[in-house]
Scaffold this motif. Structure first.
Motif, mmCIF file in Angstrom:
data_model
loop_
_atom_site.group_PDB
_atom_site.id
_atom_site.type_symbol
_atom_site.label_atom_id
_atom_site.label_comp_id
_atom_site.label_asym_id
_atom_site.label_seq_id
_atom_site.Cartn_x
_atom_site.Cartn_y
_atom_site.Cartn_z
ATOM 1 N N LYS A 1 0.286 -2.736 -13.635
ATOM 2 C CA LYS A 1 0.099 -2.224 -12.428
ATOM 3 C C LYS A 1 0.994 -0.928 -12.016
ATOM 4 C CE LYS A 1 3.525 -5.535 -10.066
ATOM 5 N NZ LYS A 1 3.658 -6.499 -9.174
ATOM 6 N N LYS B 1 -3.548 11.488 -10.934
ATOM 7 C CA LYS B 1 -4.749 11.835 -11.082
ATOM 8 C C LYS B 1 -5.696 11.985 -10.014
ATOM 9 C CE LYS B 1 -7.078 10.472 -14.833
ATOM 10 N NZ LYS B 1 -7.645 9.508 -15.811
ATOM 11 N N LYS B 2 -5.937 11.119 -9.313
ATOM 12 C CA LYS B 2 -6.676 10.876 -8.085
ATOM 13 C C LYS B 2 -6.133 11.658 -6.834
ATOM 14 C CE LYS B 2 -9.607 7.777 -5.432
ATOM 15 N NZ LYS B 2 -9.887 6.166 -5.175
ATOM 16 N N HIS B 3 -4.893 11.660 -6.602
ATOM 17 C CA HIS B 3 -4.588 11.998 -5.348
ATOM 18 C C HIS B 3 -3.542 13.284 -5.452
ATOM 19 C CE1 HIS B 3 -6.143 8.691 -3.243
ATOM 20 N NE2 HIS B 3 -5.641 7.724 -4.066
ATOM 21 N N ASP C 1 0.957 -1.203 0.024
ATOM 22 C CA ASP C 1 -0.036 0.258 0.178
ATOM 23 C C ASP C 1 0.850 1.247 -0.016
ATOM 24 O OD1 ASP C 1 -2.460 1.142 -0.167
ATOM 25 O OD2 ASP C 1 -2.886 1.287 1.999
ATOM 26 N N ALA D 1 -0.623 1.974 -13.908
ATOM 27 C CA ALA D 1 -1.978 2.209 -13.152
ATOM 28 C C ALA D 1 -1.920 3.106 -11.960
ATOM 29 C CB ALA D 1 -2.825 1.068 -13.103
ATOM 30 N N LYS D 2 -0.875 2.681 -11.182
ATOM 31 C CA LYS D 2 -0.986 3.026 -9.826
ATOM 32 C C LYS D 2 -0.316 4.532 -10.062
ATOM 33 C CE LYS D 2 -1.472 1.677 -6.445
ATOM 34 N NZ LYS D 2 -2.502 2.096 -5.411
ATOM 35 N N HIS E 1 2.219 6.702 0.435
ATOM 36 C CA HIS E 1 0.892 6.642 0.394
ATOM 37 C C HIS E 1 0.005 8.328 0.679
ATOM 38 C CE1 HIS E 1 -3.375 5.670 1.785
ATOM 39 N NE2 HIS E 1 -2.988 4.642 1.526
ATOM 40 N N PHE F 1 -0.844 6.696 -12.582
ATOM 41 C CA PHE F 1 -1.645 7.604 -13.056
ATOM 42 C C PHE F 1 -2.861 7.730 -11.728
ATOM 43 C CE2 PHE F 1 -0.160 6.861 -17.362
ATOM 44 C CZ PHE F 1 -0.259 8.449 -17.908
ATOM 45 N N GLU F 2 -3.180 6.832 -11.175
ATOM 46 C CA GLU F 2 -3.932 6.914 -9.706
ATOM 47 C C GLU F 2 -3.450 7.973 -8.990
ATOM 48 O OE1 GLU F 2 -5.005 4.766 -5.911
ATOM 49 O OE2 GLU F 2 -4.612 3.374 -7.521
ATOM 50 N N LEU F 3 -2.165 7.953 -8.577
ATOM 51 C CA LEU F 3 -1.516 8.887 -7.674
ATOM 52 C C LEU F 3 -1.620 10.296 -8.423
ATOM 53 C CD1 LEU F 3 1.601 6.891 -6.388
ATOM 54 C CD2 LEU F 3 -0.624 7.306 -5.102
#
Length: 735
Positions: A532, A542-544, A479, A535-536, A496, A538-540
């Motif tokens: 993976k 865009k989302k975070h 995580d 994706a991680k 995180h 872009f998640e960090l």
């Protein structure tokens, strides 16, 4: 800042990036002047007076207890000063001092001025039993002095004395028919052949005198001034000096050298000073006398011994060869690039190879340099160095039982560790060190990525990719934490969002951790193609908000606001130079392995923005790694200055600069810039890239020798690989 635009206009950005780029500047590696010191120490306490070299290259030193001469000595391996017993017939004479006349040694004792040169014919009797100062005139005429009077000794005829001098006689010089006598209160001239002493200048606290063809240079306890031959002031008192307490002045090759109570220095044509102080250069900073040596060297006599400053021609490539040997012979421990520590006053033979919390980082940086070296030269020795360092790095992962977790270090059991992070292994011969930091991790990914990209050895390439994959899999599985043996995240191994975005936007760790983790995920995806990682990332972003974090301008970074957590306040008290190192280790993967050209173009803006804040430090590594972005102006000249000015002696001596009056001090500030302009590396303490280059004083005590592997070889070989530094264009023979 919105993120959706990143996926738009990629083709347009790509076409712009693929357009013909202007070529970057290239430093042509021709020989430059490299200075270094050979030191010789007195074995016992003596009071030194003068040092000279005769036409044969022989060095002699006069002291109040007789003559001495140097024995042995080379760079990093000091010699000694031994009693001069080379000519027994003068052993019973009470030699008071030494001088040079027509490039031959001349002595003065309690009865005469004499020499072994000229078939021993020079022998002039005098009547000042305590005489210890003298100078020769045009035709073997000499003026001598004790503390209060002078006596003229002609080659033929009758001499004379003068007792009416004001003050204590300190020195005598001769030039163009005139003797000049310095006392602590006045300067006198004596025309050769005349029987008169004329006062030409008077002042208190005079200390030193040099005479050139056109002027008199007079030192004081608070600077120096220049007079014409008649005693008129032509240059007023100069006090903006490395040290204003002048003890001696010597003209060497039309260059004025100054000795002081705090080292030696000379002024360059640009008005700045080359300053030689600390045991990097001199046995002590209390300078007694300076003289010209053979082959362009300069002899600096101090109360503890002699510093022989050497000047030789060398290319950067030759300097790299010198440093490569330094690393391989003294700084490799179990494959790690480390420090030679626990030394006694700079004695390399007393040093011990030390483990470090940052063994993985320093080795990653050395390994990076060797990767660039191999990529630029295909040198098989560089490839073997890469192989051995990768073995050490790989074992950091194998020696503990935590999948994908890199140890800080490892060492043989039996060493009496005092640090709690040391853990036992199943093998009774070895222990490993836990609590691994984020700066280790980013260093690992930098080196593994560079190896996977640039090394054409299939084994090394596959092993480095496997290490990237296992490390990044550990972080994603846990995580976005680096989880230690106890199942808890290490203090610094945290990416995180709950940790990163808990910092206020102006606290540097928010920007740094975002930049680093995106770089690491990009590197992992680039070489493994595992979705993976992409994706991680872009998640960090865009989302975070990690994209916003890493793109945040450096001008916003500062101290945490009053309502922030204590942790935020502690981390943002001032500029963190370890963060700079982590940023730049990450920039390789951030820029090189960007997911698309739009991101790459924007990453370039972030890198250049950071570099603008680093420019005053003139750090060769930051400048040269910024060149990966393709910009033309990355301060190449300053990078070369850094590489050329770095001392060959990398012992951590005690260094002091805060007393200097030739530097402009700045008020305390967040980025810890103490002076308007950074000093040359050879005048500062030896530091790694995780320290401010504006630190003026360092209490090293000669207790360690730092490795050139990460400090110098990494920026040099990065420059060679990137093509902004050429190979040597002229072969030279080093003296």
């Amino acid at each position: 800042m919105k993120f959706h635009f990143l996926l738009l206009g990629v083709l347009l950005e790509s076409s712009l990036l693929l357009a013909q780029k202007p070529k970057q500047p290239v430093h042509r590696d021709t020989p430059f002047t490299q200075d270094y010191a050979i030191k010789y120490y007195f074995k016992d306490s003596v009071e030194p007076l003068r040092v000279f070299t005769d036409r044969n290259g022989t060095i002699k030193i006069s002291t109040k207890t007789g003559l001495f001469q140097p024995h042995a000595g080379q760079l990093l391996y000091p010699g000694t000063l031994e009693k001069d017993v080379s000519y027994r017939p003068i052993a019973d004479k009470k030699i008071a001092n030494l001088s040079l006349y027509q490039q031959q040694f001349v002595l003065i004792d309690n009865k005469s001025v004499l020499s072994d040169a000229w078939a021993g014919k020079l022998f002039l009797k005098h009547s000042l039993p305590d005489a210890h100062l003298f100078a020769g005139g045009s035709d073997f005429n000499f003026l001598i002095a004790n503390g209060s009077q002078v006596e003229y000794l002609p080659k033929q005829g009758t001499g004379w004395k003068e007792t009416g001098l004001e003050g204590r006689v300190l020195d005598i010089k001769y030039s163009n028919g005139q003797f000049y006598v310095l006392t602590d209160k006045a300067v006198y001239s004596v025309a050769e052949g005349a029987k008169a002493v004329k006062k030409v200048y008077a002042a208190d606290n005079l200390t030193a005198l040099e005479v050139t063809l056109s002027k008199l240079v007079v030192g004081t306890k608070n600077g120096y001034l220049e007079l014409d031959k008649a005693g008129k002031v032509i240059t007023p008192l100069q006090q903006k000096l490395p040290s204003a307490d002048i003890t001696c002045i010597t003209a060497i090759s039309n260059q004025l050298w100054f000795g002081s109570s705090e080292g030696a220095f000379y002024q360059k044509p640009d008005g700045k000073f080359n300053y030689y102080a600390s045991e990097r250069w001199l046995p002590s900073n209390q300078v007694t006398h300076i003289a010209q040596g053979e082959d362009g060297s300069v002899l600096v006599l101090t109360d503890k011994g002699l510093g022989k400053i050497m000047f030789t021609k060398m290319t950067l490539q030759e300097k790299a060869t010198f440093y490569e040997k330094q690393v391989r012979t003294r700084h490799i421990r179990d494959g790690f690039n480390g420090t030679l520590g626990r030394m006694k006053n700079g004695n390399l033979a007393t040093g011990t190879l030390q483990d470090s919390d940052n063994d993985g980082l320093w080795t990653s940086m050395y390994l990076g340099g060797q990767i660039f070296r191999y990529a630029a030269t295909k040198d098989p020795q560089a490839l073997q160095n890469c192989r051995e360092s990768l073995d050490a790095m790989e074992r950091l992962y194998d020696i503990n039982k935590i999948p994908g977790f890199p140890s800080r270090s490892y060492e043989r059991t039996g060493y009496k560790y005092e640090d709690k992070p040391w853990r036992r292994t199943d093998d009774p011969e070895w222990d490993w060190k836990s609590t691994t930091s984020s700066d280790e991790v980013i260093g690992h990914i930098f080196a593994f990525g560079a190896m996977a990209e640039l090394i054409d050895d299939k084994d090394l390439k596959s092993r480095s990719i496997a290490l990237i994959d296992t490390l990044m899999s550990h972080i994603i599985k846990n995580d976005m934490y680096l989880v230690d043996w106890d199942g808890k995240p290490t203090l610094w191994g945290k990416w995180h969002p709950d940790y990163v975005n808990n910092f206020p936007i102006n606290v540097g760790d928010r920007k740094l951790n975002s930049s680093n983790i995106v770089a690491m995920l990009q590197t992992a995806y680039h070489f493994t193609k595992k979705e993976k990682y992409k994706a991680k990332a872009f998640e960090l972003m865009k989302k975070h908000g990690y994209y916003e974090n890493l793109m945040r301008p450096m001008k916003i970074i500062g101290q945490a606001p009053g309502n922030a957590s204590d942790w935020s306040k502690m981390l943002s008290g001032d500029w963190n130079h370890s963060d700079d190192e982590m940023y730049y280790m990450g920039y390789w993967g951030l820029y090189r392995y960007a997911f698309n050209d739009t991101l790459k173009a924007n990453y370039k803006k972030a890198i250049v923005d950071h570099w603008q804040f680093e420019r005053p430090e003139k750090d060769g590594l930051w400048n040269i790694l910024t060149a990966i972005t393709g910009i033309q102006d990355f301060d190449l000249e300053e990078s070369v200055w850094y590489l050329q000015e770095y001392p060959l002696d990398m012992i951590d001596w005690t260094v002091k600069n805060s007393h200097r009056k030739d530097i402009e001090l700045l008020p305390p500030n967040f980025i810890e810039q103490t002076t308007k302009e950074v000093l040359p590396p050879d005048e500062l303490g030896i530091i790694r890239h995780n320290n401010s280059r504006f630190i003026l004083d360092r209490n090293g005590r000669g207790s360690s020798e730092m490795s050139a592997g990460d400090i110098w070889l990494l920026p040099y070989w990065a420059g060679r690989y990137l093509g902004v530094i050429s190979g040597a264009t002229t072969n030279t023979v080093k003296k």
